[in-house]
Design a protein around this motif. Structure first.
Motif, PDB file in Angstrom:
ATOM      1  N   GLY A  46      44.767  16.865 -36.463  1.00 55.43           N
ATOM      2  CA  GLY A  46      43.507  16.341 -36.986  1.00 55.43           C
ATOM      3  C   GLY A  46      43.762  15.486 -38.220  1.00 55.43           C
ATOM      4  O   GLY A  46      44.667  15.783 -39.016  1.00 55.43           O
ATOM      5  N   ALA A  47      42.961  14.433 -38.390  1.00 59.51           N
ATOM      6  CA  ALA A  47      43.173  13.520 -39.529  1.00 59.51           C
ATOM      7  C   ALA A  47      42.981  14.218 -40.865  1.00 59.51           C
ATOM      8  O   ALA A  47      43.478  13.763 -41.891  1.00 59.51           O
ATOM      9  N   GLY A  48      42.266  15.359 -40.851  1.00 61.18           N
ATOM     10  CA  GLY A  48      42.032  16.074 -42.100  1.00 61.18           C
ATOM     11  C   GLY A  48      43.081  17.133 -42.410  1.00 61.18           C
ATOM     12  O   GLY A  48      42.997  17.816 -43.439  1.00 61.18           O
ATOM     13  N   VAL A  49      44.082  17.284 -41.545  1.00 59.49           N
ATOM     14  CA  VAL A  49      45.119  18.297 -41.796  1.00 59.49           C
ATOM     15  C   VAL A  49      45.878  17.933 -43.077  1.00 59.49           C
ATOM     16  O   VAL A  49      46.420  16.822 -43.180  1.00 59.49           O
ATOM     17  N   PRO A  50      45.910  18.832 -44.069  1.00 60.64           N
ATOM     18  CA  PRO A  50      46.664  18.520 -45.289  1.00 60.64           C
ATOM     19  C   PRO A  50      48.154  18.361 -44.979  1.00 60.64           C
ATOM     20  O   PRO A  50      48.691  19.030 -44.091  1.00 60.64           O
ATOM     21  N   ASN A  51      48.812  17.486 -45.713  1.00 62.54           N
ATOM     22  CA  ASN A  51      50.249  17.261 -45.501  1.00 62.54           C
ATOM     23  C   ASN A  51      51.049  18.563 -45.594  1.00 62.54           C
ATOM     24  O   ASN A  51      51.995  18.776 -44.830  1.00 62.54           O
TER      25      ASN A  51
END
Ligand SMILES: Cc1cc2nc3c(=O)[nH]c(=O)nc-3n(C[C@H](O)[C@H](O)[C@H](O)COP(=O)(O)OP(=O)(O)OC[C@H]3O[C@@H](n4cnc5c(N)ncnc54)[C@H](O)[C@@H]3O)c2cc1C
Length: 335
Positions: A70-75
């Protein structure tokens, strides 16, 4: 600072529509890049559209054996995921080579790919920069060009490099970027996501205003992908952007290169897929001599900047050494 409004939509389509309707609006994810640019006056948005409620923070298994991030997954979460660490080691290594623990906790997958260049002239509004304003020239060509591009620099325009470590790994591993735009959803291969400056260096990617990155798909693993890594050379051992970097995946059978993927970082306006070197290596013996000849063929097109304040010709031997030593380590199972 120019006053701006703040919106926090709950639907991705609403976020896209809000942005598309306002040419001066910007998406806000972790804010670790955008807020710096706001403070420096590099961007002066009319509104910030917070995407934290509309982008997924999960990593899902795909039916073909791949992973959807997901684009919101933290690094930090991406680098720590056991599936990523075991099946896509270059991705985990690339993230862990970047920024700091605190930054990686805030930085999102989508924001990482969309972060802007670290060119000092881009960040300094008092110096001309063609990436900020098309009508201005490039200060780096006659100035401090130590971090700048050696490949894809035709013409006299922008020589800024793209700073994301993660993007280099995604290009090497043939990831696909999922995008939702005003006209619907589409998929963009990571290798075609970032662009060369051409006649419009203000655009880093092929995205149009209003396009939202929703996810990144990693394809099913192969022996080469499992045997992949990321090497980053920098001025300090940590907390620094790359001078050069390489994401490499390699499969060697009976001493012969069966599969190889190479992407280079900090050598071009985009993560650079080294297709010439890959073609030169496939089916060849896995030796230092072959590795060196292959990267030399790739770098034939390099045009270093000879600047009085600091040029970047050093990147040619540095890329060569980085790629040869990484291929050697992967071939010997010691990467
Ligand atoms: C001191 C420091 C050191 C760093 N070192 C490194 C390093 O070594 N390697 C490295 O790779 N990075 C490094 N970074 C950069 C960091 O990784 C990025 O700032 C971060 O990944 C950006 O993610 P974000 O979620 O905070 O994005 P934001 O700052 O919120 O946004 C960045 C850009 O992406 C756009 N955007 C955000 N999400 C989306 C989306 N889903 N779709 C479309 N557009 C979107 C925003 O509009 C904005 O233009 C460093 C940053 C700092 C401050």
């Amino acid at each position: 600072m120019r006053p701006f409004t703040y919106a926090r939509p709950t639907e991705a389509s609403e976020a896209v529509a809000t942005l598309a309707a306002d040419p001066d609006a910007r998406f806000l994810a972790g804010g670790t890049n955008l807020l710096d640019h706001l403070k420096l006056g590099v961007v002066e948005p009319s509104q910030l559209v917070d995407v934290s409620r509309v982008t997924s923070t999960t990593i899902e298994d795909l039916p073909d054996g791949g992973l959807r991030i997901g684009a919101g997954v933290p690094n930090s979460d991406l680098a720590a995921d056991p599936r990523v660490r075991e099946r896509y080691p270059a991705v985990a290594a690339a993230i862990l080579a970047g920024a700091s623990g605190q930054l990686r906790n805030m930085a999102s997958t989508g924001g990482n790919l969309l972060q802007r260049t670290r060119c000092a002239y881009f960040a300094d509004r008092t110096t001309p920069c063609t990436k900020r304003d098309l009508s201005q020239g490039c200060s780096a060509r006659e100035g401090w060009a130590r971090y700048h591009a050696i490949l894809g620099t035709a013409g006299d325009g922008c020589i800024a490099t793209h700073p994301s470590d993660l993007a280099v790994a995604l290009v090497a591993l043939d990831a696909q970027v999922q995008v939702l735009g005003p006209d619907g959803a589409r998929t963009v291969p990571a290798v075609a996501f970032h662009r060369l400056p051409g006649d419009d260096p203000t655009r880093d990617t092929v995205l149009a205003h209003g396009d939202l990155v929703t996810a990144v798909d990693l394809p099913a693993t192969t022996p080469a992908v499992v045997n992949s890594t990321y090497r980053k050379v920098r001025d300090r051992a940590s907390y620094a952007f790359a001078l050069v970097s390489a994401a490499i995946a390699l499969e060697v059978r009976d001493g012969t290169v069966v599969d190889v993927r190479i992407a280079l970082g900090s050598v071009a306006h985009k993560p650079w897929r080294a297709s010439t070197a890959e073609a030169a290596l496939r089916g060849r013996p896995a030796t230092d001599e072959e590795f060196r000849a292959a990267i030399a063929a790739e770098l034939e097109a390099a045009v270093p900047v000879d600047s009085p304040l600091g040029g970047n010709a050093y990147k040619i031997p540095l890329v060569t050494g980085t790629v040869v030593s990484t291929l050697r380590a992967l071939a010997g199972g010691t990467a």
